[in-house]
Scaffold this motif. Structure first.
Motif, PDB file in Angstrom:
ATOM      1  N   GLU A 162      -0.478  -5.671   1.362  1.00  0.00           N
ATOM      2  CA  GLU A 162      -1.321  -5.253   0.172  1.00  0.00           C
ATOM      3  C   GLU A 162      -1.772  -3.975   0.197  1.00  0.00           C
ATOM      4  OE1 GLU A 162      -2.544  -5.752  -3.683  1.00  0.00           O
ATOM      5  OE2 GLU A 162      -1.039  -6.988  -2.508  1.00  0.00           O
ATOM      6  N   ASP A 163      -2.385  -3.552   1.464  1.00  0.00           N
ATOM      7  CA  ASP A 163      -2.830  -2.137   1.679  1.00  0.00           C
ATOM      8  C   ASP A 163      -1.517  -1.162   1.430  1.00  0.00           C
ATOM      9  OD1 ASP A 163      -5.415  -2.851   2.026  1.00  0.00           O
ATOM     10  OD2 ASP A 163      -5.268  -2.821   4.136  1.00  0.00           O
ATOM     11  N   ARG A 164      -0.334  -1.620   1.975  1.00  0.00           N
ATOM     12  CA  ARG A 164       0.846  -0.509   1.936  1.00  0.00           C
ATOM     13  C   ARG A 164       1.271  -0.499   0.474  1.00  0.00           C
ATOM     14  NH1 ARG A 164       4.454  -2.925   7.028  1.00  0.00           N
ATOM     15  NH2 ARG A 164       3.023  -2.103   8.737  1.00  0.00           N
ATOM     16  N   ARG A 165       1.152  -1.602  -0.173  1.00  0.00           N
ATOM     17  CA  ARG A 165       1.478  -1.749  -1.499  1.00  0.00           C
ATOM     18  C   ARG A 165       0.868  -0.557  -2.427  1.00  0.00           C
ATOM     19  NH1 ARG A 165       0.162  -3.070  -6.219  1.00  0.00           N
ATOM     20  NH2 ARG A 165      -1.507  -4.184  -5.360  1.00  0.00           N
ATOM     21  N   ARG A 166      -0.687  -1.008  -1.865  1.00  0.00           N
ATOM     22  CA  ARG A 166      -1.773   0.030  -2.916  1.00  0.00           C
ATOM     23  C   ARG A 166      -1.599   1.517  -2.456  1.00  0.00           C
ATOM     24  NH1 ARG A 166      -5.604  -4.610  -2.244  1.00  0.00           N
ATOM     25  NH2 ARG A 166      -6.173  -3.598  -0.213  1.00  0.00           N
ATOM     26  N   ALA A 167      -1.315   1.773  -1.012  1.00  0.00           N
ATOM     27  CA  ALA A 167      -1.029   3.260  -0.806  1.00  0.00           C
ATOM     28  C   ALA A 167       0.361   3.780  -1.399  1.00  0.00           C
ATOM     29  CB  ALA A 167      -0.960   3.202   0.854  1.00  0.00           C
ATOM     30  N   LYS A 168       1.075   2.800  -1.391  1.00  0.00           N
ATOM     31  CA  LYS A 168       2.379   3.329  -2.040  1.00  0.00           C
ATOM     32  C   LYS A 168       2.201   3.580  -3.793  1.00  0.00           C
ATOM     33  CE  LYS A 168       7.141   2.061  -3.240  1.00  0.00           C
ATOM     34  NZ  LYS A 168       8.296   0.750  -3.289  1.00  0.00           N
ATOM     35  N   ASP A 169       1.516   2.704  -4.382  1.00  0.00           N
ATOM     36  CA  ASP A 169       0.969   2.886  -5.687  1.00  0.00           C
ATOM     37  C   ASP A 169       0.268   4.372  -6.043  1.00  0.00           C
ATOM     38  OD1 ASP A 169       2.287   0.776  -6.434  1.00  0.00           O
ATOM     39  OD2 ASP A 169       0.696  -0.546  -6.536  1.00  0.00           O
ATOM     40  N   ARG A 170      -0.563   4.327  -5.128  1.00  0.00           N
ATOM     41  CA  ARG A 170      -1.609   5.642  -5.202  1.00  0.00           C
ATOM     42  C   ARG A 170      -0.773   6.869  -4.923  1.00  0.00           C
ATOM     43  NH1 ARG A 170      -5.153   2.883  -1.963  1.00  0.00           N
ATOM     44  NH2 ARG A 170      -4.443   3.704  -0.083  1.00  0.00           N
ATOM     45  N   SER A 171       0.060   6.895  -4.058  1.00  0.00           N
ATOM     46  CA  SER A 171       1.120   7.986  -3.761  1.00  0.00           C
ATOM     47  C   SER A 171       1.944   8.567  -5.054  1.00  0.00           C
ATOM     48  CB  SER A 171       2.000   7.780  -2.426  1.00  0.00           C
ATOM     49  OG  SER A 171       2.698   8.673  -2.373  1.00  0.00           O
ATOM     50  N   GLU A 172       2.397   7.321  -5.432  1.00  0.00           N
ATOM     51  CA  GLU A 172       3.123   7.559  -6.892  1.00  0.00           C
ATOM     52  C   GLU A 172       2.726   8.031  -7.879  1.00  0.00           C
ATOM     53  OE1 GLU A 172       6.774   7.214  -9.287  1.00  0.00           O
ATOM     54  OE2 GLU A 172       6.460   7.427  -7.193  1.00  0.00           O
ATOM     55  N   ALA A 173       1.335   7.469  -8.184  1.00  0.00           N
ATOM     56  CA  ALA A 173       0.269   8.080  -9.043  1.00  0.00           C
ATOM     57  C   ALA A 173       0.099   9.445  -8.872  1.00  0.00           C
ATOM     58  CB  ALA A 173      -0.916   6.847  -9.000  1.00  0.00           C
ATOM     59  N   GLU A 174      -0.324  10.078  -7.752  1.00  0.00           N
ATOM     60  CA  GLU A 174      -0.512  11.301  -7.353  1.00  0.00           C
ATOM     61  C   GLU A 174       0.584  12.050  -7.622  1.00  0.00           C
ATOM     62  OE1 GLU A 174      -2.282  14.002  -3.734  1.00  0.00           O
ATOM     63  OE2 GLU A 174      -1.808  11.971  -3.486  1.00  0.00           O
ATOM     64  N   ARG A 175       1.849  11.611  -7.565  1.00  0.00           N
ATOM     65  CA  ARG A 175       3.157  12.406  -7.771  1.00  0.00           C
ATOM     66  C   ARG A 175       3.133  12.636  -9.226  1.00  0.00           C
ATOM     67  NH1 ARG A 175       8.065  11.794  -9.337  1.00  0.00           N
ATOM     68  NH2 ARG A 175       7.727   9.557  -9.218  1.00  0.00           N
ATOM     69  N   LEU A 176       3.061  11.749  -9.861  1.00  0.00           N
ATOM     70  CA  LEU A 176       3.096  11.675 -11.383  1.00  0.00           C
ATOM     71  C   LEU A 176       2.046  12.718 -11.936  1.00  0.00           C
ATOM     72  CD1 LEU A 176       3.934   7.992 -12.273  1.00  0.00           C
ATOM     73  CD2 LEU A 176       5.408  10.020 -12.475  1.00  0.00           C
ATOM     74  N   LEU A 177       0.946  12.536 -11.659  1.00  0.00           N
ATOM     75  CA  LEU A 177      -0.278  13.399 -11.962  1.00  0.00           C
ATOM     76  C   LEU A 177       0.028  14.819 -11.729  1.00  0.00           C
ATOM     77  CD1 LEU A 177      -3.347  11.546 -11.175  1.00  0.00           C
ATOM     78  CD2 LEU A 177      -2.407  12.080 -13.509  1.00  0.00           C
ATOM     79  N   ASP A 178       0.587  15.039 -10.236  1.00  0.00           N
ATOM     80  CA  ASP A 178       1.031  16.608  -9.918  1.00  0.00           C
ATOM     81  C   ASP A 178       2.214  17.235 -10.964  1.00  0.00           C
ATOM     82  OD1 ASP A 178      -0.986  16.635  -8.120  1.00  0.00           O
ATOM     83  OD2 ASP A 178       0.568  16.070  -6.504  1.00  0.00           O
ATOM     84  N   GLU A 179       3.000  16.419 -11.261  1.00  0.00           N
ATOM     85  CA  GLU A 179       4.374  16.463 -12.112  1.00  0.00           C
ATOM     86  C   GLU A 179       3.693  16.774 -13.604  1.00  0.00           C
ATOM     87  OE1 GLU A 179       7.370  13.648 -12.016  1.00  0.00           O
ATOM     88  OE2 GLU A 179       7.854  13.955 -10.188  1.00  0.00           O
ATOM     89  N   ALA A 180       2.580  16.094 -13.922  1.00  0.00           N
ATOM     90  CA  ALA A 180       2.017  16.169 -15.463  1.00  0.00           C
ATOM     91  C   ALA A 180       1.471  17.639 -15.534  1.00  0.00           C
ATOM     92  CB  ALA A 180       1.272  15.111 -15.843  1.00  0.00           C
ATOM     93  N   VAL A 181       0.582  18.091 -14.320  1.00  0.00           N
ATOM     94  CA  VAL A 181      -0.106  19.167 -14.382  1.00  0.00           C
ATOM     95  C   VAL A 181       0.849  20.346 -14.192  1.00  0.00           C
ATOM     96  CG1 VAL A 181      -1.635  20.613 -12.871  1.00  0.00           C
ATOM     97  CG2 VAL A 181      -2.050  18.158 -13.389  1.00  0.00           C
TER      98      VAL A 181
END
Length: 67
Positions: free
Chosen positions: A43-62
């Motif tokens: 579950e921790d690995r899944r949350r870390a992957k989700d956080r990483s994906e969200a950060e990438r999407l935010l960086d792309e949006a910016v």
């Protein structure tokens, strides 16, 4: 008159019986604890992957906004 033979059977003490029951319960408890720990790791690995994906999407949006 001859005395009847005595058969002695060892009766486990309450303490020994309690230890036996405890060992049976603890082995199952350890399996459950390991299973729960591994589930937490996954579950921790899944949350870390989700956080990483969200950060990438935010960086792309910016980056898209500043272009």
């Amino acid at each position: 008159m001859q005395a009847a033979p005595v058969r002695a059977t060892a009766i486990p003490s309450f303490t020994n019986a309690l230890r036996a029951v405890e060992s049976l319960l603890m082995s199952g408890g350890q399996r459950t604890a390991r299973r729960n720990a591994w589930t937490s790791v996954l579950e921790d690995r899944r949350r870390a992957k989700d956080r990483s994906e969200a950060e990438r999407l935010l960086d792309e949006a910016v980056a898209a906004r500043t272009s």
